[in-house]
Design a protein around this motif. Structure first.
Motif, mmCIF file in Angstrom:
data_model
loop_
_atom_site.group_PDB
_atom_site.id
_atom_site.type_symbol
_atom_site.label_atom_id
_atom_site.label_comp_id
_atom_site.label_asym_id
_atom_site.label_seq_id
_atom_site.Cartn_x
_atom_site.Cartn_y
_atom_site.Cartn_z
ATOM 1 N N UNK A 366 0.829 -1.212 0.000
ATOM 2 C CA UNK A 366 0.000 0.000 0.000
ATOM 3 C C UNK A 366 0.861 1.259 0.000
ATOM 4 N N UNK A 367 1.994 1.196 0.712
ATOM 5 C CA UNK A 367 2.834 2.389 0.821
ATOM 6 C C UNK A 367 3.614 2.671 -0.458
ATOM 7 N N UNK A 368 3.928 1.630 -1.224
ATOM 8 C CA UNK A 368 4.755 1.805 -2.417
ATOM 9 C C UNK A 368 3.953 1.785 -3.710
ATOM 10 N N UNK A 369 2.625 1.783 -3.621
ATOM 11 C CA UNK A 369 1.838 1.702 -4.853
ATOM 12 C C UNK A 369 1.998 2.957 -5.697
ATOM 13 N N UNK A 370 2.201 4.121 -5.046
ATOM 14 C CA UNK A 370 2.361 5.352 -5.817
ATOM 15 C C UNK A 370 3.746 5.478 -6.416
ATOM 16 N N UNK A 371 4.699 4.702 -5.921
ATOM 17 C CA UNK A 371 6.061 4.749 -6.455
ATOM 18 C C UNK A 371 6.334 3.618 -7.431
ATOM 19 N N UNK A 372 5.340 2.788 -7.722
ATOM 20 C CA UNK A 372 5.532 1.673 -8.629
ATOM 21 C C UNK A 372 5.516 2.178 -10.066
ATOM 22 N N UNK A 373 6.649 2.060 -10.726
ATOM 23 C CA UNK A 373 6.795 2.631 -12.072
ATOM 24 C C UNK A 373 5.888 1.951 -13.086
ATOM 25 N N UNK A 374 5.772 0.601 -13.137
ATOM 26 C CA UNK A 374 4.869 -0.007 -14.130
ATOM 27 C C UNK A 374 3.421 0.458 -13.999
ATOM 28 N N UNK A 375 2.892 0.519 -12.757
ATOM 29 C CA UNK A 375 1.512 0.977 -12.606
ATOM 30 C C UNK A 375 1.380 2.451 -12.953
ATOM 31 N N UNK A 377 3.106 3.992 -15.306
ATOM 32 C CA UNK A 377 3.101 4.057 -16.766
ATOM 33 C C UNK A 377 1.739 3.647 -17.330
ATOM 34 N N UNK A 378 1.093 2.676 -16.696
ATOM 35 C CA UNK A 378 -0.226 2.257 -17.168
ATOM 36 C C UNK A 378 -1.248 3.358 -16.922
ATOM 37 N N UNK A 379 -1.162 4.018 -15.782
ATOM 38 C CA UNK A 379 -2.140 5.049 -15.437
ATOM 39 C C UNK A 379 -1.817 6.403 -16.075
ATOM 40 N N UNK A 380 -0.687 6.524 -16.723
ATOM 41 C CA UNK A 380 -0.308 7.820 -17.309
ATOM 42 C C UNK A 380 -1.115 8.092 -18.578
ATOM 43 N N UNK A 381 -1.945 9.147 -18.608
ATOM 44 C CA UNK A 381 -2.756 9.425 -19.821
ATOM 45 C C UNK A 381 -1.913 9.816 -21.027
ATOM 46 N N UNK A 382 -0.696 10.354 -20.803
ATOM 47 C CA UNK A 382 0.114 10.801 -21.930
ATOM 48 C C UNK A 382 0.561 9.641 -22.805
ATOM 49 N N UNK A 383 0.668 8.446 -22.229
ATOM 50 C CA UNK A 383 1.114 7.306 -23.025
ATOM 51 C C UNK A 383 0.124 6.977 -24.123
ATOM 52 N N UNK A 384 -1.185 6.996 -23.774
ATOM 53 C CA UNK A 384 -2.242 6.804 -24.773
ATOM 54 C C UNK A 384 -1.990 5.564 -25.635
#
Length: 1034
Positions: A366-375, A377-384
């Motif tokens: 729970x503490x590291x979910x915001x620092x998880x790079x793969x997630x 990248x998935x949630x980043x809208x710019x990737x589209x």
């Protein structure tokens, strides 16, 4: 206690008891001693009314047999009642152990159609069956009296249609059977249990003092500093034991187990084949057999007893935070049940550190979910990133950022800490097994089981019956081969009857069931087991089809809310369906396993139980974990690619994991199945079903015609226990815990909160089982055991398999290995940036086959030329488009290498833990050795005392001998025996050791020797010897 009561003593009362039980029928009817009816003291009246004692208020009820009492018809009732009265009167006058009605050798039940039997013709068969059962009961009860037991029959109770046979074991029977059963009893000798002065022991003492409020308020809750030396009971060594209070020397648990041993050994032999108590219960001759509880647990003026103490200090939910009074549990229920609750308590304690570590791992996710790079990248809208359709025609293109929630949730359970937790749980399982072995040895020492060895049990009634059938078939075949000899020999009905009656003793000794006899049963077992496993696979496949079809139907819904929640709806409903199917099949498989075990006809109860446990475990394990294994290792493996998806029955596309992986779905399935089984099956069923059965039996008993005021009267103890649920064994209790242990260890890499849920369940489970044993079940017969048997092997097997399964879960189900390979082999900067793009392959939309392209290509609002899908395949512009890429083989090689390394390293660490921790605690091994030394010293002192007495008496004996030889010499025989030991039943008799004895008479093959008897009690008091003449065969 009024009623039709029959009291026939089978042997005299204990020597220490001065008061003889009054013979009510003879004394009241013929001598006019009506005062005897009121001669019982108030305490004895209370005992009598409560049903814990015989009508005399002195002899304790050690066991109860119940039977069906049929209300007779008019004419038949008169004849039967007069006949029973005559028999009772004759027994009262003779005071013999065997009633005349049952001891007549030629007496047989009347024929079914005999008009003398009375009653209507249509009921003649039922009357014949009742008579046959009654005659069998009379024979069995007479045999029990011959064994020394005392019986009291009560047919006029407040429970209509039920009669009770109360059994009491006198002192001499208890001593005899205790010696046969090799029971260890505490002696007068006591010794101090010294504690070592090591640092660990001092720390343990401090912890014990700090946890003082957690101990229950019973004497057995704290380890004693002084312990009685225990020794196998022997009638010759009675002076070693404290027999000042013979009534309490053997407690109620021991007395009932002794009576049960006699019941198992006693047979009915007048039938066509021998019948024991198990066969009599199975054929309805007796309806139940059980020992009595010590008393009530609630109500006004309830006398203190162990059952009430257990209910208050163990079976109450208000004491859930306290330790269990294992010593008192063992004292009341026996060692086997005591070991179960000791194991369950230790397992629950060991779950505390596992739960703490699991919660820490979950909080880390729970503490590291915001620092998880793969997630991120998935949630980043710019990737589209535009993803390919998940099915042909119906499905449309979608954007990767819509899987943001699933990816973030998967990180809670799929992070580097789960690998550490898997290793920790493997070592935890090894620590638990070693800790239990040490705890088991400590209990064996405290419960005087160190030298206990289980002897071969009595053959089961079903086994004896099958052997009898085999013997009779062989005898019939041999008789057919010699027709001429049989024709010459005149028929002898009496001889045939005797041969048939004794067949169970003579023929079964030579015969036994071989593997050849069991081949049909073994084949049936194999076929049925495979069939049941196939049924489980078929149901799992049906749930798969449900998920596929439901997902396709909901995807075509016009409601946008329904389409957006398709995955969650399908996963949850499918998991609930799996849970319901598992609960139903568990009950079916338990019945099938018992039926298959009965077909095998095991010889002993222990063999029957072990085979039943193994079959039940295999079926229930497969039933519980097959859906989970499918999700973990098979789902999403064979799905194909866009434009060439793999279909089942050409209509249903194979399931595919979400972009975050199958670990989240595995966690959902595990949590629903585990929580559902614990809440519904383990708790609701255990509470509801026994109460419902008890209510049904109570309602049925009220259907008789008796007055309302009688209904309100207090029932006897035997009647109250009759309404309780029979004890069905510990197999269901162990089985649910073993399955839970599988949930905790097998897939813990995907569900780190499993130990926490198991801990919360077990806190309730301990008190729930305790309340069930104390208040809801009949008292089980105490059984001795020094370990938990086959369950320990199953635990070790599950722990070993858990290491392999967790290695495969981490390697193939989670993304731990792909992330590791990318970071150290393909990442340009050694970080996880670009990992999502690395795991996605390219697909050209123009490569869709005809009829498989999406119906709405502009669903996203723009035309799509290239879409992405999760797989390791070559791009369409390569020389080998859409083929497996080299990255796939690299990841697969690392996955397999990780499985091998993880499995061997963790198992090596477990073996090291096993090697470092000794099975027997050091202080226990010291105390066991000390006990042996004290025992040797005790017997050496006793032997020296005997020799000193002999030395003091030798001069006088020598003087007499010399005088007699001077006056009347006696010729010396050819060989003078030196007699070392002589025992006589019922008394402490020993011959003088190594003393030449002169013969006084001689007959054919028999010498009559003048010997001296040494009475230990009189020697210690008066220092005298008493002589008597006995016969010894030489």
């Amino acid at each position: 206690m009024a009623g039709n009561t029959e009291d026939i003593p089978g042997s005299p009362l204990p020597p220490g008891s001065q008061r003889q039980p009054p013979h009510f029928l003879k004394d009241v009817v013929f001598h006019g001693k009506f005062k005897l009816l009121n001669s019982l003291s108030p305490e004895e009246n209370t005992r009598c009314q409560h049903g814990l004692y015989f009508q005399d208020g002195e002899r304790r009820v050690d066991y109860v047999l119940t039977f069906h009492v049929k209300k007779p018809s008019s004419g038949r009732a008169h004849r039967q009642s007069s006949r029973f009265t005559d028999n009772a009167l004759a027994r009262s006058l003779r005071r013999g152990p065997r009633p005349r009605s049952a001891s007549a050798p030629g007496r047989t039940p009347p024929a079914p159609g005999d008009p003398e039997a009375g009653g209507p013709l249509e009921n003649s068969h039922a009357d014949y069956q009742e008579d046959d059962k009654r005659f069998r009961r009379e024979e069995f009860e007479n045999n029990l009296r011959d064994m020394g037991l005392e019986l009291e029959k009560d047919e006029d109770t407040k429970t209509p249609g039920v009669g009770f046979v109360k059994i009491h074991a006198p002192w001499n029977v208890l001593c005899r059977e205790a010696e046969f059963m090799k029971l260890k009893m505490p002696t007068k000798k006591m010794y101090e249990v010294k504690k070592s002065s090591s640092v660990l022991e001092k720390i343990g003492t401090l912890i014990t003092k700090a946890s003082e409020p957690l101990h229950p308020h019973v004497e057995e809750s704290r380890p004693p500093h002084v312990k009685h030396l225990s020794y196998t009971f022997s009638r010759e060594k009675q002076h070693l034991f404290d027999l000042s209070d013979k009534d309490s020397f053997f407690d109620s648990k021991t007395r009932s187990s002794i009576v049960f041993e006699i019941l198992k050994r006693t047979k009915c032999t007048k039938a066509k084949y021998s019948m024991g108590i198990t066969s009599l219960l199975g054929r309805g001759v007796y309806t139940a057999a059980y020992p009595l509880h010590d008393g009530d647990i609630d109500g006004e003026n309830v006398e203190p007893n162990d059952r009430k103490l257990l209910y208050e200090e163990w079976a109450s939910y208000s004491v859930f935070y306290k330790y269990q009074p294992i010593g008192l549990v063992r004292k009341y229920f026996g060692e086997k049940i005591g070991l179960y609750f000791a194991w369950l308590g230790l397992y629950t304690q060991m779950l505390i550190p596992a739960s703490v570590v699991g919660v820490i791992v979950f909080l880390y996710g729970c503490a590291t979910v915001d620092d998880n790079i793969p997630s991120m990248e998935i949630c980043q809208p710019k990737n589209n990133i535009t993803m390919c359709p998940l099915c042909d025609q119906v499905c449309s293109f979608w954007q990767l950022q819509t899987a943001c929630g699933t990816a973030r949730a998967s990180h809670l359970f799929d992070n580097p800490a789960t690998v550490f937790f898997s290793i920790f749980m493997a070592l935890w399982a090894a620590m638990f097994m070693e800790h239990w072995k040490r705890r088991q040895m400590r209990l064996n020492y405290e419960w005087d089981l160190t030298g206990f060895e289980e002897e071969e049990d009595h053959p089961r009634a079903e086994y004896e019956f099958r052997v009898m059938q085999k013997s009779l078939r062989k005898e019939h075949k041999s008789s057919q081969k010699k027709p001429t000899e049989q024709a010459e020999e005149p028929p002898n009905k009496w001889r045939q009857t005797v041969q048939t009656a004794m067949a169970g003793f003579k023929l079964t000794e030579k015969e036994k069931l071989t593997c050849r006899d069991r081949i049909p049963a073994y084949m049936a077992n194999i076929v049925m087991m495979l069939l049941m496993i196939g049924v489980t696979f078929a149901i799992v496949f049906g749930v798969i089809l449900y998920r596929i079809s439901t997902k396709a139907a909901l995807s075509m819904s016009s409601n946008p809310v329904t389409r957006s929640n398709v995955k969650l709806t399908v996963k949850t409903t499918a998991a609930i369906i799996n849970l319901v199917v598992i609960l139903i099949l568990d009950e079916v498989y338990a019945a099938v396993a018992r039926w298959l075990t009965v077909l095998e006809v095991p010889k002993t109860d222990k063999s029957f139980e072990e085979r039943l446990i193994f079959k039940t475990f295999i079926l229930k394990f497969v039933n519980a974990f097959t859906p989970i294994i499918y999700i973990a290792f098979f789902r999403g493996r064979l799905v194909g690619r866009p434009g060439s998806y793999l279909y089942v029955f050409e209509s249903y596309r194979m399931e595919e994991c979400a972009h975050g992986g199958c670990l989240m779905e595995l966690c959902i399935q595990l949590s629903i199945t585990m929580l559902g089984k614990q809440l519904i099956q383990n708790n609701l069923f255990e509470i509801g079903i026994p109460k419902l059965k008890k209510l049904i039996r109570y309602i049925k008993s009220k259907r008789g015609a008796f007055q309302e005021e009688e209904r309100e009267k207090k029932l006897q103890r035997c009647e109250t226990d009759h309404f309780l649920e029979p004890f069905a064994g510990l197999t269901p209790e162990y089985m649910e815990m073993i399955i839970q242990f599988g949930f905790v260890t097998l897939f813990v890499a995907s569900f780190p909160l499993a130990p926490l849920f198991a801990l919360l369940n077990n806190i309730i489970e301990i008190r729930l089982d305790a309340k069930k044993f104390v208040a809801e079940l009949r008292r089980p017969v105490a059984a001795r055991a020094k370990d938990i048997g086959i369950w320990y092997n199953l635990l070790r097997g599950v722990a070993k398999v858990a290491v392999i399964i967790n290695a495969f879960v981490i390697s193939f189900t989670s993304d731990f290995i792909p992330r590791l390979v990318y970071q150290y082999m393909y990442s340009p900067d050694g970080t996880m940036h670009g990992f999502v793009n690395h795991t996605l392959s390219y697909f050209n939309v123009s490569d869709f086959q005809e009829g498989k392209e999406p119906m709405d290509p502009l669903y996203l609002g723009y035309a799509v030329e290239i879409c992405r899908y999760k797989d390791y395949r070559d791009p369409p512009w390569s020389a080998t488009p859409y083929e497996i890429s080299k990255e796939f083989w690299a990841v697969l090689a690392v996955r397999l290498a990780f499985v091998i390394v993880f499995q061997n390293v963790v198992m090596l660490m477990s073996d090291i833990v096993d090697w470092l921790i000794p099975d027997i605690p050091k202080d226990i091994s010291i105390q066991i050795h000390k006990e042996k030394l004290i025992m040797v010293e005790l017997f050496m002192k006793e032997e020296q005392g005997k020799m000193q007495v002999l030395e003091n008496m030798t001069p006088a004996c020598g003087k007499d001998n010399s005088t007699s030889h001077n006056h009347s010499p006696v010729p010396r025989p050819r060989s003078i025996p030196h007699i070392s030991t002589f025992q006589r039943m019922g008394g402490a008799v020993a011959l003088l050791r190594h003393t030449p004895i002169r013969p006084v008479a001689e007959t054919k093959g028999t010498h009559r020797w003048l010997v001296a008897r040494w009475d230990a009690a009189r020697v210690s008091q008066h220092q005298t010897l008493h002589a008597e003449s006995v016969y010894l065969l030489v």
